[in-house]
Every structure is written in C-alpha cells, then in structure tokens.
Design a protein around this motif. Structure first.
Motif, mmCIF file in Angstrom:
data_model
loop_
_atom_site.group_PDB
_atom_site.id
_atom_site.type_symbol
_atom_site.label_atom_id
_atom_site.label_comp_id
_atom_site.label_asym_id
_atom_site.label_seq_id
_atom_site.Cartn_x
_atom_site.Cartn_y
_atom_site.Cartn_z
ATOM 1 N N SER A 149 56.082 14.629 -48.479
ATOM 2 C CA SER A 149 55.389 14.672 -47.187
ATOM 3 C C SER A 149 54.414 15.843 -47.098
ATOM 4 C CB SER A 149 56.405 14.769 -46.055
ATOM 5 O OG SER A 149 57.126 15.980 -46.155
ATOM 6 N N MET A 150 54.740 16.936 -47.746
ATOM 7 C CA MET A 150 53.839 18.092 -47.731
ATOM 8 C C MET A 150 52.561 17.786 -48.497
ATOM 9 S SD MET A 150 55.053 20.610 -46.004
ATOM 10 C CE MET A 150 56.411 20.292 -44.895
ATOM 11 N N GLU B 86 59.392 20.188 -51.475
ATOM 12 C CA GLU B 86 58.086 19.521 -51.552
ATOM 13 C C GLU B 86 56.958 20.527 -51.463
ATOM 14 O OE1 GLU B 86 59.342 15.295 -49.384
ATOM 15 O OE2 GLU B 86 58.240 16.819 -48.290
ATOM 16 N N LEU B 87 57.128 21.438 -50.518
ATOM 17 C CA LEU B 87 56.109 22.454 -50.281
ATOM 18 C C LEU B 87 55.826 23.256 -51.541
ATOM 19 C CD1 LEU B 87 54.347 23.980 -48.281
ATOM 20 C CD2 LEU B 87 56.341 25.329 -47.650
ATOM 21 N N PHE B 88 56.882 23.671 -52.220
ATOM 22 C CA PHE B 88 56.677 24.495 -53.408
ATOM 23 C C PHE B 88 56.100 23.686 -54.564
ATOM 24 C CE2 PHE B 88 59.185 27.588 -51.126
ATOM 25 C CZ PHE B 88 58.654 28.787 -51.571
ATOM 26 N N ARG B 89 56.367 22.401 -54.585
ATOM 27 C CA ARG B 89 55.741 21.593 -55.636
ATOM 28 C C ARG B 89 54.238 21.491 -55.401
ATOM 29 N NH1 ARG B 89 60.336 18.300 -55.342
ATOM 30 N NH2 ARG B 89 59.254 16.520 -54.423
ATOM 31 N N VAL B 90 53.841 21.358 -54.142
ATOM 32 C CA VAL B 90 52.410 21.324 -53.833
ATOM 33 C C VAL B 90 51.776 22.661 -54.198
ATOM 34 C CG1 VAL B 90 50.698 21.098 -52.008
ATOM 35 C CG2 VAL B 90 52.699 19.625 -52.016
ATOM 36 N N ARG B 91 52.468 23.719 -53.847
ATOM 37 C CA ARG B 91 51.980 25.047 -54.213
ATOM 38 C C ARG B 91 51.808 25.154 -55.711
ATOM 39 N NH1 ARG B 91 54.860 30.493 -52.233
ATOM 40 N NH2 ARG B 91 53.375 31.480 -53.656
ATOM 41 N N ALA B 92 52.768 24.647 -56.450
ATOM 42 C CA ALA B 92 52.688 24.718 -57.910
ATOM 43 C C ALA B 92 51.443 24.002 -58.407
ATOM 44 C CB ALA B 92 53.941 24.112 -58.530
ATOM 45 N N ALA B 93 51.167 22.839 -57.815
ATOM 46 C CA ALA B 93 49.987 22.077 -58.237
ATOM 47 C C ALA B 93 48.715 22.872 -57.951
ATOM 48 C CB ALA B 93 49.953 20.730 -57.514
ATOM 49 N N LEU B 94 48.672 23.470 -56.765
ATOM 50 C CA LEU B 94 47.487 24.227 -56.363
ATOM 51 C C LEU B 94 47.296 25.466 -57.232
ATOM 52 C CD1 LEU B 94 46.403 22.526 -54.235
ATOM 53 C CD2 LEU B 94 47.488 23.935 -52.491
ATOM 54 N N GLU B 95 48.365 26.215 -57.394
ATOM 55 C CA GLU B 95 48.239 27.447 -58.161
ATOM 56 C C GLU B 95 48.093 27.149 -59.650
ATOM 57 O OE1 GLU B 95 50.764 30.680 -57.013
ATOM 58 O OE2 GLU B 95 50.915 29.971 -54.939
ATOM 59 N N GLY B 96 48.611 26.010 -60.065
ATOM 60 C CA GLY B 96 48.369 25.571 -61.436
ATOM 61 C C GLY B 96 46.882 25.359 -61.678
ATOM 62 N N LEU B 97 46.246 24.710 -60.724
ATOM 63 C CA LEU B 97 44.797 24.542 -60.813
ATOM 64 C C LEU B 97 44.105 25.897 -60.842
ATOM 65 C CD1 LEU B 97 42.166 22.926 -60.698
ATOM 66 C CD2 LEU B 97 42.389 22.871 -58.210
ATOM 67 N N ALA B 98 44.602 26.820 -60.039
ATOM 68 C CA ALA B 98 43.996 28.158 -59.976
ATOM 69 C C ALA B 98 44.018 28.830 -61.345
ATOM 70 C CB ALA B 98 44.718 29.010 -58.938
ATOM 71 N N GLU B 159 50.055 28.173 -46.051
ATOM 72 C CA GLU B 159 50.678 29.494 -45.896
ATOM 73 C C GLU B 159 51.627 29.556 -44.696
ATOM 74 O OE1 GLU B 159 47.876 32.680 -45.859
ATOM 75 O OE2 GLU B 159 49.417 34.211 -45.550
ATOM 76 N N GLY B 160 51.203 28.989 -43.590
ATOM 77 C CA GLY B 160 52.043 29.028 -42.394
ATOM 78 C C GLY B 160 53.382 28.371 -42.646
ATOM 79 N N ARG B 161 53.357 27.223 -43.273
ATOM 80 C CA ARG B 161 54.605 26.527 -43.575
ATOM 81 C C ARG B 161 55.453 27.324 -44.545
ATOM 82 N NH1 ARG B 161 50.824 22.979 -42.080
ATOM 83 N NH2 ARG B 161 51.475 21.149 -40.929
ATOM 84 N N MET B 205 57.615 28.513 -59.334
ATOM 85 C CA MET B 205 57.661 27.774 -58.075
ATOM 86 C C MET B 205 58.961 26.988 -57.938
ATOM 87 S SD MET B 205 55.214 28.391 -56.124
ATOM 88 C CE MET B 205 54.168 29.774 -56.501
ATOM 89 N N THR B 206 59.388 26.394 -59.033
ATOM 90 C CA THR B 206 60.635 25.629 -58.992
ATOM 91 C C THR B 206 61.805 26.531 -58.635
ATOM 92 O OG1 THR B 206 59.747 24.169 -60.699
ATOM 93 C CG2 THR B 206 62.121 24.072 -60.299
#
Lengths: 219, 219
Positions: A149-150, B86-98, B159-161, B205-206
């Motif tokens: 969902s995120m 879920e949130l941290f997986r999205v973060r991982a994807a984003l920071e992975g791109l970074a 970030e807020g979440r 992240m995991t």
DNA sequence: ACGAGGGGCACTGTCGACAGTCGCCACGTC
DNA sequence: GACGTGGCGACTGTCGACAGTGCCCCTCGT
C-alpha cells in the motif's frame, strides 16, 4: 469564466468537486503550463468561496499539478526535460519493486492473469486521452497488485507530475502506450523471472522518459 | 491548551508556524497516535483562526502524520506492522536508485567523501531525538547527492510516515542508527560497486523494517 | 527626456460567523 | 427493562470581509 460551474447534484463536498473541476481543467489544457491561477477568479468561475478553492489548489500543489511562484501565487506546473527523465527513473524504481513483489508472491499466476486482461484495454482505446488513462491505469494496477500500500501511495503522489509531463509532450505519444510495449512485462512476470521483469520495466521507462523528455524540450 | 502559543518574532506566515508547531507537537509525542485533532481546540491553543490551522492540518495529512477519520475528522496517524515493512521496502527501492545514480555519476569520489563526512555525525549524537535526525539526515543526503530532484521529493513525502513508524517503536532503536550500520553503504559506493551498494542498502532497510515492525506490533 | 515618488490595483493571508450534520444522552413509552 | 425519539453539544464545511503587500503605471520635478 473559464470553467463551468459546479453541478449540485451529487453529495460530495464542494471542495472535492472544486478539486476535480480544477484538475480536469488543467489536464484538459484549458489552463496552460505557467498560467497563473488566481483564487478569486477561480472562486468566481466555480461558484464557491475563496477558502474552498484555496484548499483545492493546495491539494493540487501537493499533487504537483500546480506550483508556487512569487508571493505564494500558484501557477500551472511544467517539468523540464531533466525532471522528466528523473521522474521516469523514480517510476522505474517503484514499478521495479512492484514486479519483484508480484513475482515473489504466491499469487503470482492469478496476478499475471489479471494483468494480461488489463493489457487488452490498451489496444482498444483510440482517443489520446483514453490511451493515457489506459496506460496509467495499467501501471497503477501493477502497483496495486504488488499488495504494497505504501508503494501505491508513493506512485500516486508521482501521478500528477507524470500527467504534467505527458501533457507537455502529448504529440504522438501513442506508440509508447501500445499493447506490445507492456506485454513483455507481463510475460516476464508470468515466467517468474523477476530480474528480467525489472529489466523490461526499466527499459520501458527509459524509452518513455526519452520520448517525453524530447517532446518537452521541443515545446 | 496542549501546545504553546506561537511567537510573533519571525516573519514567516502563521500557517507555516502553525504547521511547524503541530508537527513538533505530534513528533514529540504530545499527541498520541489515534488522538483526535480538533480544529477549534488547536486554533485556540495556537492563537490562530480555524482556517489557518486547517491548512496546516491538511498539509500534515499529506505528510502522513495525520489521517482522516469519520466525517473528515483528523487524528494522529499510526502504522501497522505490515505498513512499516512496506514503507521500508519502498525506501529501499528509492535509496537503491540513489546509490545507483551516485555510483554512475562522474562525481562519485567527491560524493563518497561527503557521505563519509556525514557518517561521522551519526556517532556523535547520544540523545534519541538527535540520533533520529542524524539518521534521517544521512539518508536524505544520500538522496540529495543522487542529483535526482524527483527522487528527493518522493523520499521526503515518505519522511512523515517514517517518523510515525519511528515514533511508535522509539524504544531501543539506537543500534539501527549506529555509524557502522551505514558505513558499508559508503564503502560500496567508494568502491564503485553499484550492485553491492544496492544490496547493502536493501539489507539495511530490511533489518530496520523488522526492527520497527516488531516495536510497532509490541506497542 | 528621464528618474523618483506616489497612488491605485490585484493578489494572498487571516479572521470570525453561520450552517449543516452526526453522535450522545436523557426522557418518555410500551 | 428495552426501545424509539427528541433535544443538545461538538464538529467540520463554507462563506464573506478586512488587512497587508508588492507591482505597475501615472505623474511630477528637473
């Protein structure tokens, strides 16, 4: 008086209706990128108070359709070619995660079937606006089916900016949204090959990025 | 009367100050997750009108610190353990791109040096709040240094979440933010090994996800 | 002719008030 | 005692008005 007044038929709030009206006014091109969106003018057009249209504008600002200029004035957003490329790389990362989660899921087969069905709708549409909807709908479905969902929320917060990019380069974007551009994604998911799926998504996004970035630069 | 009135010293708008005051009130735990945030009460506390606090609340809603309940009422948000993962997986994807973009950049060496300098700040802080800031600051810097502005925006909208998730599981999160948890990321970037860097980010992240998800479930 | 000053104009920022709506509680009825 | 019902209070939705602030143009002085 650029946009038609709100109908009072449904039971949603005025803010929601104003938001919808403004969004479609921008997306339909009634307001061009860079146009100033005055609260008083819009309030008059929509037949609501300034406070109401103000909230709708703030929402559109979060969506990325509208951006703040000097002294808090809002104008229709437009993206540079560089930003378009950046945007599609972020999308690639997000949708890459989506396909990975889909492949890793035990429900992979059912998901792939759903996606293949959605694929059909991509060829049916002829009108540009409908094609855009079908394309974005497919990619959103991809995110939704990941079950994250995120991820869906993050993607949707990108959607407004995507629509701006598409708006700028609306000429001849049809081939990018064709069915056979998306089929390989579903194929790879069906095969259960996560790496290949990610690669295909990446290529799809890169191609789209170049396409729209060039169109942006040209305009 | 839960939060102190706004000082009239600076020249920013009342809306901005209200936003800041509310954000810090929530983040400091003065309002607990699930608490109802009434517009009238907050307006009274802050000494501003309802319209002003209303806009601040809407902004917080977009940030994910606040969520809508029945009949448009807003309450402090909280995440389920699933959402945290879920949130941290999205973060991982984003920071992975970074990290991928950083490694691919010709300025990689300079970027790595900047990151290594930022790494130092992670050990200096003792107070939990400061550690959180240092940690988030490091990851934000990582995104910024990618040079991808859309990526930075997407990350910030998460970030807020993230702060909500951290808030829930604030107990003993210190080890997750230690210096040697982040050093391997910089190492891999310095070596120019993109795949390894992505893998390290993913593991980081995991681990963090599990950490905070468990803390969330426990509370 | 040209620059400085001033007044009007078009904005947004902020406020207080009214209206509609939903939940709750006490009261009366069966 | 259980249940329907009517009033009451607390909220948010929406509005119109006032205030402050740059910007632009017009005017006046040199």
């Amino acid at each position: 008086m650029s946009i038609e007044s709100l109908s009072a038929l449904d039971r949603s709030t005025l803010r929601e209706r104003s938001l919808e009206a403004l969004r479609s006014a921008i997306l339909s091109g009634r307001y061009r990128p860079g146009d100033h969106l005055g609260e008083v003018e819009l309030a008059g057009s929509l037949g609501v108070s300034r406070g109401t249209v103000r909230e709708a504008l703030r929402h559109l600002q979060q969506e990325g359709l509208v951006t703040a200029g000097t002294r808090g004035m809002l104008r229709v957003n437009s993206l540079t070619a560089i930003e378009v490329r950046e945007l599609f790389r972020v999308r690639a990362a997000l949708e890459g995660l989506a396909v990975r989660e889909i492949v890793a899921s035990p429900r992979r087969a059912a998901t792939a079937a759903t996606l293949r069905a959605a694929l059909e709708r991509l060829s049916d549409e002829d009108e540009p606006a409908a094609r855009i909807e079908a394309d974005l709908g497919f990619h959103l479905l991809l995110c939704r089916l990941s079950g994250n969902s995120m991820l869906v929320e993050a993607w949707q917060r990108l959607e407004g900016r995507m629509r701006v990019a598409i708006l700028d380069g609306s000429a001849a974007q049809a081939p990018m949204m064709a069915r056979d551009r998306h089929a390989p994604i579903v194929d790879a998911i069906e095969r259960g090959d996560a790496d290949a799926a990610v690669r295909v998504v990446d290529e799809h996004m890169t191609a789209a990025a170049e396409h729209f970035a060039e169109a942006t630069a040209a305009s």
